[in-house]
Write an enzyme that holds these catalytic residues in place. Structure first.
Site, PDB file in Angstrom:
ATOM      1  N   HIS A 272     -10.569 -10.873   3.696  1.00 30.42           N
ATOM      2  CA  HIS A 272     -11.460  -9.861   4.439  1.00 30.42           C
ATOM      3  C   HIS A 272     -12.746 -10.722   4.632  1.00 30.42           C
ATOM      4  O   HIS A 272     -13.863  -9.927   4.216  1.00 30.42           O
ATOM      5  CB  HIS A 272     -11.248  -8.667   3.990  1.00 30.42           C
ATOM      6  CG  HIS A 272     -10.152  -7.977   4.350  1.00 30.42           C
ATOM      7  ND1 HIS A 272      -9.916  -7.427   5.541  1.00 30.42           N
ATOM      8  CD2 HIS A 272      -9.139  -7.736   3.578  1.00 30.42           C
ATOM      9  CE1 HIS A 272      -8.593  -6.862   5.656  1.00 30.42           C
ATOM     10  NE2 HIS A 272      -8.106  -7.106   4.529  1.00 30.42           N
TER      11      HIS A 272
ATOM     12  N   ASP B   3       2.171  -6.255   2.413  1.00 21.56           N
ATOM     13  CA  ASP B   3       1.181  -5.352   2.967  1.00 21.56           C
ATOM     14  C   ASP B   3       1.577  -4.182   3.572  1.00 21.56           C
ATOM     15  O   ASP B   3       1.136  -3.808   4.405  1.00 21.56           O
ATOM     16  CB  ASP B   3       0.259  -6.302   4.035  1.00 21.56           C
ATOM     17  CG  ASP B   3      -1.184  -5.879   4.306  1.00 21.56           C
ATOM     18  OD1 ASP B   3      -1.563  -4.923   3.106  1.00 21.56           O
ATOM     19  OD2 ASP B   3      -1.742  -6.259   5.107  1.00 21.56           O
TER      20      ASP B   3
ATOM     21  N   HIS C 236       0.787  -1.186   0.119  1.00 26.15           N
ATOM     22  CA  HIS C 236      -0.208  -0.096  -0.058  1.00 26.15           C
ATOM     23  C   HIS C 236       0.930   1.055  -0.051  1.00 26.15           C
ATOM     24  O   HIS C 236       0.365   2.313  -0.208  1.00 26.15           O
ATOM     25  CB  HIS C 236      -0.840  -0.034   1.292  1.00 26.15           C
ATOM     26  CG  HIS C 236      -1.846  -1.045   1.337  1.00 26.15           C
ATOM     27  ND1 HIS C 236      -3.033  -1.137   0.487  1.00 26.15           N
ATOM     28  CD2 HIS C 236      -1.829  -2.288   2.028  1.00 26.15           C
ATOM     29  CE1 HIS C 236      -3.846  -2.195   0.758  1.00 26.15           C
ATOM     30  NE2 HIS C 236      -2.855  -3.006   1.730  1.00 26.15           N
TER      31      HIS C 236
ATOM     32  N   LEU D  95      -3.729  -4.718  14.024  1.00 21.43           N
ATOM     33  CA  LEU D  95      -2.786  -4.669  13.108  1.00 21.43           C
ATOM     34  C   LEU D  95      -3.230  -3.875  11.778  1.00 21.43           C
ATOM     35  O   LEU D  95      -4.381  -4.132  11.281  1.00 21.43           O
ATOM     36  CB  LEU D  95      -2.053  -6.056  12.491  1.00 21.43           C
ATOM     37  CG  LEU D  95      -1.301  -6.621  13.535  1.00 21.43           C
ATOM     38  CD1 LEU D  95      -1.110  -8.041  13.058  1.00 21.43           C
ATOM     39  CD2 LEU D  95       0.131  -5.862  13.789  1.00 21.43           C
TER      40      LEU D  95
ATOM     41  N   ASP E 269       6.639 -11.285   8.617  1.00 17.10           N
ATOM     42  CA  ASP E 269       7.355 -10.323   9.748  1.00 17.10           C
ATOM     43  C   ASP E 269       7.224 -10.910  11.024  1.00 17.10           C
ATOM     44  O   ASP E 269       8.095  -9.962  11.909  1.00 17.10           O
ATOM     45  CB  ASP E 269       6.634  -8.888   9.587  1.00 17.10           C
ATOM     46  CG  ASP E 269       5.127  -8.883   9.989  1.00 17.10           C
ATOM     47  OD1 ASP E 269       4.724 -10.125  10.357  1.00 17.10           O
ATOM     48  OD2 ASP E 269       4.424  -8.124  10.322  1.00 17.10           O
TER      49      ASP E 269
END
Length: 387
Positions: free
Chosen positions: A196, A275, A63, A309, A249
């Site tokens: 999602h 992300d 993003h 997050l 991560d």
């Protein structure tokens, strides 16, 4: 040799399924040539003895970076992302939009058309809409007020505005009209991702049967696995010929859960992503992700309201390094999951994602500790650890 600009000498060259040890790789007019064991005495040599050459990485879900956000809808933001991503080993990326109203997403489409041929750094290989056709139940760090059922009419306009650059779009399978939308989108050459979502296994399976092929950041933002109703995570595990995005991560997904996914899907079914949001590469502090205030500290980006997050600040080179350090895969496989597999998931293997004769010579230089030393585009050095 005729047409050869130079040869790279290195300890190893990472191809999709093997490491060629030693030898030389030809670079011909900014494109990869053949690897060979010996070269003529008069050949121009770029000497990276002690290092390994790997294909440039491809981030298909990002993003923002370096203070820039795709949702800024500004050319300078995409230019800053493009230039700064070179320090992360990323030579190709999909600017990724968040859930928003129709007009805002249409502006992003128009912007990317201009940016694709303007940016001077990491190459824009398409556009990804992460939304807006999601479910409020697993909204994540996205605005539920814009979430709605999929619309073929909206997609048609976005495809026109992006001149076909909109190459990936994500939705929740339980949304009304999903099957028809997925069939239509894939017919237009758009790769459909699922995420999602609070969907059942059956709802996810129907979307995959219609043509959906990618799972949005596996584990995150989806209904979990239950032994009586497999949910979306069960579909991720069980449905073949699909690709799972994965954020390595150490915060979004436990390393052992990463291992489970890789074992279940196979390494060729996992695409490493970041992300990443605008705070990537920046100091800890307060930032925005789309319309939401975010606090970045201790290696995470979290919504100020609620603490969920909110994307990541992960760099793709570090995701690769983590996979190796966690003992989940060898170097060749880890690199493949951040280059070849992402490109394959979007049918872009003829553009990027591998060292292959004829492709643009976009590559990275790694030391034995998997630390990035330099990044090259079209055979030219564009970033170096030394500068």
């Amino acid at each position: 040799m005729k047409g050869v600009s130079m040869f790279i000498k290195a300890d190893g060259f990472i191809y999709p399924y093997e490491e060629k040890v030693g030898g030389f790789l030809a670079i011909e007019n900014g494109r990869f040539g053949q690897w060979q064991e010996q070269v003529p005495e008069e050949a121009e040599i770029l000497d990276y003895s002690g290092y390994v050459i790997a294909p440039g990485l491809f981030d298909t879900h990002i993003h923002g970076y370096a203070g820039a956000d795709v949702m800024d809808c500004q050319l300078e933001s995409l230019e800053r992302m493009s230039q700064s991503l070179l320090e992360t080993g990323v030579t190709s990326f999909l600017p990724t939009a968040l859930t928003a109203d129709f007009d805002t997403l249409n502006k992003v489409c128009q912007l990317v058309v201009t940016a694709k041929d303007t940016v001077q750094g990491s190459k824009i290989q398409g556009l990804y809409f992460e939304g807006p056709y999601f479910t409020e139940t697993y909204k994540g760090a996205q605005n539920p007020s814009y979430m709605r059922n999929p619309s073929i009419a909206e997609l048609d306009q976005w495809l026109a505005s992006s001149q076909g650059l909109l190459s990936k779009i994500a939705l929740a399978p339980e949304r009304e009209g999903t099957v028809e939308f997925v069939k239509y989108a894939t017919e237009q050459g758009v790769t459909v991702a699922l995420g999602h979502s609070d969907s059942t296994y059956d709802e996810a399976e129907k979307a995959v049967e219609a043509g959906a092929s990618i799972w949005v950041h596996a584990y995150n933002g989806m209904r979990g696995l239950n032994h009586r109703e497999l949910g979306m995570l069960g579909a991720v595990y069980h449905l073949p010929n699909t690709y799972a995005e994965l954020i390595c991560d150490g915060h979004h997904v436990h390393p052992k859960a990463c291992d489970l996914l890789m074992q279940q899907k196979g390494y060729d079914g996992v695409a490493l992503i970041t992300d990443c949001m605008s705070a990537g590469g920046m100091a800890d502090g307060d930032y925005m992700l789309g319309e939401f205030p975010v606090r970045v500290e201790a290696g995470t980006a979290r919504l100020k309201d609620g603490g969920n997050l909110a994307g990541s600040i992960l760099q793709l080179k570090d995701a690769v390094k983590h996979v190796v350090e966690w003992g989940l895969a060898d170097v060749v496989t880890a690199i493949r999951m951040a280059s070849y597999v992402p490109a394959k998931s979007l049918n872009l293997l003829d553009e990027c994602g591998q060292i292959k004769a004829g492709l643009p010579a976009d590559f990275i230089v790694l030391n034995k500790e998997m630390t990035l030393q330099a990044t090259y585009l079209n055979g030219q050095k564009v970033w170096s650890q030394d500068k």
